[in-house]
Design a protein around this motif. Structure first.
Motif, PDB file in Angstrom:
ATOM      1  N   GLY A  81       0.803  -1.222   0.000  1.00 35.86           N
ATOM      2  CA  GLY A  81       0.000   0.000   0.000  1.00 35.86           C
ATOM      3  C   GLY A  81       0.830   1.265   0.000  1.00 35.86           C
ATOM      4  N   ALA A  82       0.405   2.245   0.800  1.00 39.76           N
ATOM      5  CA  ALA A  82       1.061   3.552   0.841  1.00 39.76           C
ATOM      6  C   ALA A  82       2.513   3.434   1.291  1.00 39.76           C
ATOM      7  N   TYR A 134      -3.692  -1.792  -4.697  1.00 42.18           N
ATOM      8  CA  TYR A 134      -4.763  -0.817  -4.943  1.00 42.18           C
ATOM      9  C   TYR A 134      -5.884  -1.416  -5.798  1.00 42.18           C
ATOM     10  N   HIS A 135      -5.751  -2.688  -6.154  1.00 43.21           N
ATOM     11  CA  HIS A 135      -6.809  -3.435  -6.854  1.00 43.21           C
ATOM     12  C   HIS A 135      -7.215  -2.782  -8.169  1.00 43.21           C
ATOM     13  N   ASP A 183      -1.387   8.295  -3.169  1.00 44.90           N
ATOM     14  CA  ASP A 183      -2.033   7.189  -2.467  1.00 44.90           C
ATOM     15  C   ASP A 183      -3.552   7.358  -2.485  1.00 44.90           C
ATOM     16  N   VAL A 184      -4.012   8.572  -2.215  1.00 46.57           N
ATOM     17  CA  VAL A 184      -5.461   8.842  -2.236  1.00 46.57           C
ATOM     18  C   VAL A 184      -6.019   8.598  -3.630  1.00 46.57           C
ATOM     19  N   ARG A 187      -6.178   4.852  -4.432  1.00 49.02           N
ATOM     20  CA  ARG A 187      -7.253   4.162  -3.701  1.00 49.02           C
ATOM     21  C   ARG A 187      -8.624   4.487  -4.283  1.00 49.02           C
ATOM     22  N   GLY A 188      -8.764   5.639  -4.904  1.00 51.29           N
ATOM     23  CA  GLY A 188     -10.054   6.016  -5.482  1.00 51.29           C
ATOM     24  C   GLY A 188      -9.985   6.191  -6.988  1.00 51.29           C
ATOM     25  N   TRP A 189      -9.137   5.416  -7.635  1.00 55.56           N
ATOM     26  CA  TRP A 189      -8.912   5.578  -9.071  1.00 55.56           C
ATOM     27  C   TRP A 189     -10.228   5.514  -9.841  1.00 55.56           C
TER      28      TRP A 189
END
Length: 196
Positions: A81-82, A134-135, A183-184, A187-189
């Motif tokens: 992750g981050a 981040y899937h 990172d934000v 996560r919200g791509w």
């Protein structure tokens, strides 16, 4: 490398000396003639180990890609992750600060066959490994790999050219904020699903 003709010149010694010269003078300034002059050997001696300036630069690029891949791999091991994203980015930036000429070499255009067997492939795999956290499915993962490469390279180039030296806030503060924003974003791509 002075006296290397007597000590036994090797391709590895030539390439490492070229990499050091790149850090000192700039990657584009590295030529067999300049390397020979700085090293105290005859240019003809170098041509037993590199064919021409392009071959020398290609070999320096391959060395730099390998060094950078090793550094990034060690930095991201066991992270996700981050945390992995920051470790990757910081290893990349630290290498650029320590080895500006070699870092420039990592962006040297390689022919497709050489590129396919270079450590550049490891860089891409590591980027994708980080992004798995981040899937992101394709093609979004590829978009994200390109985004990260662009942001890291762009920031490091501007910083290296002194682009942030006369303004506030401190470049380190901006770097930290940028990594947090990436990172934000990751996560919200926006994938186009569910109206995004």
């Amino acid at each position: 490398m002075a006296g290397a003709e007597r000590a036994g010149l090797t391709t590895e010694k030539v390439v490492r000396a070229g990499a050091e010269l790149a850090d000192e003078l700039g990657f584009e300034q590295v030529t067999p003639a300049e390397l020979a002059r700085r090293s105290g050997v005859r240019t003809a001696s170098l041509y037993s180990h590199v064919r021409n300036a392009h071959d020398l630069r290609t070999r320096i690029a391959l060395l730099a890609l390998e060094e950078l891949a090793d550094r990034v791999s060690a930095a991201v091991a066991g992270r996700a992750g981050a945390d992995a994203l920051s470790a990757f980015a910081n290893a990349y930036r630290d290498y650029a600060h320590e080895h500006p000429g070699r870092f420039a070499a990592t962006r040297y255009r390689l022919d497709p066959e050489t590129a396919a067997t270079s450590a550049g492939v490891r860089h891409a795999r590591m980027s994708r490994a980080i992004l798995r956290g981040y899937h992101l499915a394709e093609p979004h993962q590829t978009h994200a790999v390109r985004l990260l490469g662009s942001v890291f390279s762009g920031y490091v180039e501007l910083e290296g050219a002194g682009g942030f030296s006369h303004s506030s806030p401190d470049p380190e503060e901006s770097w930290t904020a940028i990594l947090g924003a990436l990172d934000v974003l990751l996560r919200g791509w926006p994938t186009g699903e569910d109206g995004a």
